[in-house]
Each structure stands twice: as C-alpha cells, then as structure tokens.
Design a protein around this motif. Sequence first.
Motif, mmCIF file in Angstrom:
data_model
loop_
_atom_site.group_PDB
_atom_site.id
_atom_site.type_symbol
_atom_site.label_atom_id
_atom_site.label_comp_id
_atom_site.label_asym_id
_atom_site.label_seq_id
_atom_site.Cartn_x
_atom_site.Cartn_y
_atom_site.Cartn_z
ATOM 1 N N UNK A 19 1.180 -1.303 0.355
ATOM 2 C CA UNK A 19 -0.180 0.059 -0.029
ATOM 3 C C UNK A 19 1.201 0.863 0.402
ATOM 4 N N UNK A 20 0.607 2.406 -0.658
ATOM 5 C CA UNK A 20 1.463 3.466 -1.588
ATOM 6 C C UNK A 20 1.362 4.294 0.105
ATOM 7 N N UNK A 21 0.804 4.294 0.740
ATOM 8 C CA UNK A 21 0.752 5.025 2.164
ATOM 9 C C UNK A 21 0.948 4.132 3.238
ATOM 10 N N UNK A 22 0.752 3.439 3.682
ATOM 11 C CA UNK A 22 0.236 2.263 4.492
ATOM 12 C C UNK A 22 1.758 1.701 4.947
ATOM 13 N N UNK A 23 2.616 1.621 3.333
ATOM 14 C CA UNK A 23 3.831 0.472 2.847
ATOM 15 C C UNK A 23 3.924 -0.454 3.803
ATOM 16 N N UNK A 163 7.999 19.067 -0.947
ATOM 17 C CA UNK A 163 6.940 18.702 -2.246
ATOM 18 C C UNK A 163 5.642 17.595 -2.219
ATOM 19 N N UNK A 164 5.262 18.511 -1.256
ATOM 20 C CA UNK A 164 4.007 17.459 -0.547
ATOM 21 C C UNK A 164 2.791 17.702 -1.462
ATOM 22 N N UNK A 165 2.446 17.656 -2.113
ATOM 23 C CA UNK A 165 1.218 18.100 -2.687
ATOM 24 C C UNK A 165 -0.025 17.160 -2.778
ATOM 25 N N UNK A 166 0.047 16.026 -2.093
ATOM 26 C CA UNK A 166 -0.839 15.300 -1.979
ATOM 27 C C UNK A 166 -1.319 15.453 -0.632
ATOM 28 N N UNK A 167 -2.747 14.598 0.089
ATOM 29 C CA UNK A 167 -3.066 14.909 1.275
ATOM 30 C C UNK A 167 -3.716 13.696 2.338
ATOM 31 N N UNK A 174 -7.944 7.474 12.619
ATOM 32 C CA UNK A 174 -6.386 6.942 12.105
ATOM 33 C C UNK A 174 -6.105 7.973 11.219
ATOM 34 N N UNK A 175 -5.360 8.494 10.865
ATOM 35 C CA UNK A 175 -4.632 9.088 10.019
ATOM 36 C C UNK A 175 -3.676 9.107 8.758
ATOM 37 N N UNK A 176 -3.757 8.423 7.633
ATOM 38 C CA UNK A 176 -2.302 8.353 6.873
ATOM 39 C C UNK A 176 -1.786 9.251 6.171
ATOM 40 N N UNK A 177 0.045 9.553 6.870
ATOM 41 C CA UNK A 177 0.151 10.924 5.916
ATOM 42 C C UNK A 177 0.951 10.470 4.615
ATOM 43 N N UNK A 178 1.211 11.781 3.754
ATOM 44 C CA UNK A 178 1.286 11.702 2.493
ATOM 45 C C UNK A 178 2.901 11.523 2.729
ATOM 46 N N UNK A 181 9.598 12.430 -0.826
ATOM 47 C CA UNK A 181 10.727 12.332 -1.362
ATOM 48 C C UNK A 181 10.814 10.884 0.266
ATOM 49 N N UNK A 182 10.199 9.565 -0.401
ATOM 50 C CA UNK A 182 10.834 9.171 1.132
ATOM 51 C C UNK A 182 10.834 9.547 2.290
ATOM 52 N N UNK A 183 9.642 11.109 2.155
ATOM 53 C CA UNK A 183 8.952 11.181 3.844
ATOM 54 C C UNK A 183 8.212 11.320 4.190
ATOM 55 N N UNK A 184 7.126 10.476 5.050
ATOM 56 C CA UNK A 184 5.991 11.026 5.493
ATOM 57 C C UNK A 184 6.441 11.866 6.060
#
Length: 379
Positions: A19-23, A163-167, A174-178, A181-184
């Motif tokens: 999962x791209x958000x939970x990894x 450059x974190x443009x996603x929400x 629970x909130x899944x952070x965007x 650059x591989x940084x939450x």
Amino acid sequence: MSSTPSTEQVHKALTTVQDPEIHRPITDLGMVKSVDVADDGAVHVGIYLTVAGCPMKGRIENDVSEAVRTVEGVRHVTVELDVMSDEQRKELQTKLRGGQAEKEIPFAKPNSLTKVYAVASGKGGVGKSSVTVNLAAAMAAEGHKVGVVDADIYGHSVPRMLGASDFPTKVEDMILPPTAHNIKVISVGMFTQGNQPVVWRGPMLHRALQQFLSDVFWGDLDVLLMDLPPGTGDIAISVAQMLPNAELLVVTTPQQAAAEVAERAGAITAQTHQRIAGVIENMSYFLPPGGGEKLHLFGEGGGQNVADALSKTLGTQIPLLGQVPLDPLVREGSDSGEPLVLGEPDNEVSKIITEMAGNLVGKPRGLAGMQLGISPASR
C-alpha cells in the motif's frame, strides 16, 4: 504450452504489492478481496480500498496488475476495486496499532527505538525549516525511515519545501500521512483551505500536536523530526510533555542578537529535563560565485557562543554540530519542493548537512523519558 497459474501463485505475487501510504503488503492489510483464475489464464483480482476516495487507487490498481502479470501462465488481468466496510477499517486500524484499539503516542513508549529530534530556534528567519527539511531528505536518501511533523502551526511551510502535494487519507480516526521523497510528512497546512491563517490558542495547539503524534500512522520510523515554532511557547512545552525523550536541535545564525535568543530557546531544557543534541549555525558564511574568501555577512561565532553558553548553563557538553553556508540554491530548492541535498548533493551546503544527518542518525538515543526497570531492593 504454459500451464494455468494457481491461486496460490497469484497470492504470492500479491505479497510484493505494498500500500503506497501504509508501506506494508496489501496481503497483510486484508486488502485482497478475491482471486479468481480461469482456465485460459485470465485472472480477476478483487481489491479493497481503505476509503472510497483513496488518492492512490490508480497506483494500487496498476501495481496489482503488474505483479500478477509476472506469474507464469497469466494472459490477462482484471482488477476490481471495492471499499472496506466500517468493521474492516476498524480491524485494520487495530492491526496497525499493534493490536491496541486505543490511541497512544508510539514515540513516547519506553521501548520505542525511533530517534526524535525537535528542531528549535529562538526567533524566526534563521532557516530552521530549511534545515529540518534537508536533514530529513539526507537521512531518507541514506535509506532511513523518516517522518517530519510540521509543528510550526502558525508558520507551516514544510509541505511546500518537501513538495508534498498529496492530502492525508483518513481511515476511521487514523490518518495516513502523504509521502514525499520517501519522507512521511504531516502539517496543519494539509487541513486548511488555501493559505488561510490558523487562529488558535494554547489548548487547540496542544490538541493538534497530540493528533499529529497519536492519530497519524507513522509506521516503524528510524527518525522523527519536528519543526517547532520559534521561541519557548505552547508547542515547545507540549513537546516536552508528550515526548520527554525528544532531543533539541537548536538553530541559530552567527549574529549575536540571534544567538542570544537561541540560547534562551535551548535553556528551556533545564526546566523540561530534555537533552540538547547540539547547535546548528545556519547562514554561517557566503561563498562568492567563482571562488574567493568566505564572506561572513551575519558576523561570526554565534553558534559556538550558543553551544558554550548552554554547556555552562546545563552543566553538560553541548556540541556545535555544523556551520551551514548561505546559498541561494537552498531557497530555490525549498520553493520548488526539492531539498538541496537531493538536487545538488555535491554542493557544500549539502555535504555539511548530509554529514550532520549521518552523525545524528548514528547517535545513541538518550535515556530521557525511558524506564530503566529499577525498583527498590527489599531489606
């Protein structure tokens, strides 16, 4: 003639899809709804999304399709997206919290191995946020798992700099952070309309920070960096209360006026019983294009003076971690959302910050806030 793939082979291929958000693999998160394999090699995969408006559904669909196509004998792949029920989301939330249904701040637990650094300054304009972002990027580039909390509620700027443009995505409470650059990353700017100001008082600031630490799913981080607002106000006090193990990185410029204020920002640890990891002197000097001598536009010695003064006040040696030059490329990278350490790794600023980042990641965690398991001996 290739044989028909088995359901087990398809499931094994799906374990490679994260999962791209939970990894974490979608197979571990209960996101695989069904797998049907036809005799002609056509495979139909049903996938549960955490929420209906999942911003990553296109990527998930594509990753699933590509993974299944690697299985020998698969001739066609169809991916059908569904949405988790409320009960499934609650189960996922409990699983992500390690079986704990109640909220907690994972970094405050005695067994937490995440190094937490709160980046502080006495006053604004010393480049605290740019230092935070570039340190985080340097650490992530070395393969470390890094998160950034933009705790400067009134002056939030980290999302643009990274450059974190996603929400963020909300799963129950629970909130899944965007990720950028591989940084939450999480910031109050992700929850406000446009460029609206945040007009909050102390209790609301405390609650916002608490949500960033307990409601956000950070996963297993190596390092958490917190970009604090200038000064020793509500947020600085809240950080000390919620994360007693957090160590301060004090950012100043060489200017004596800035250094005196930075010293006060660091001296708060005498009352909060936190540790100071060190002092960073930003905008130390300017190197003219084409070479030449260093120009000390803001004076000299401020960073070392802060380190010496804090060492005397706190009774322990506080190091000057580094002196970062003034370079217009830092501003350009911040405005474009690509930290300088990534865009120009051979730049002198990048080399100095990367060295500091490596030293901080390799630094042993302090004992502040940790339970030592000591109990009185019976006589």
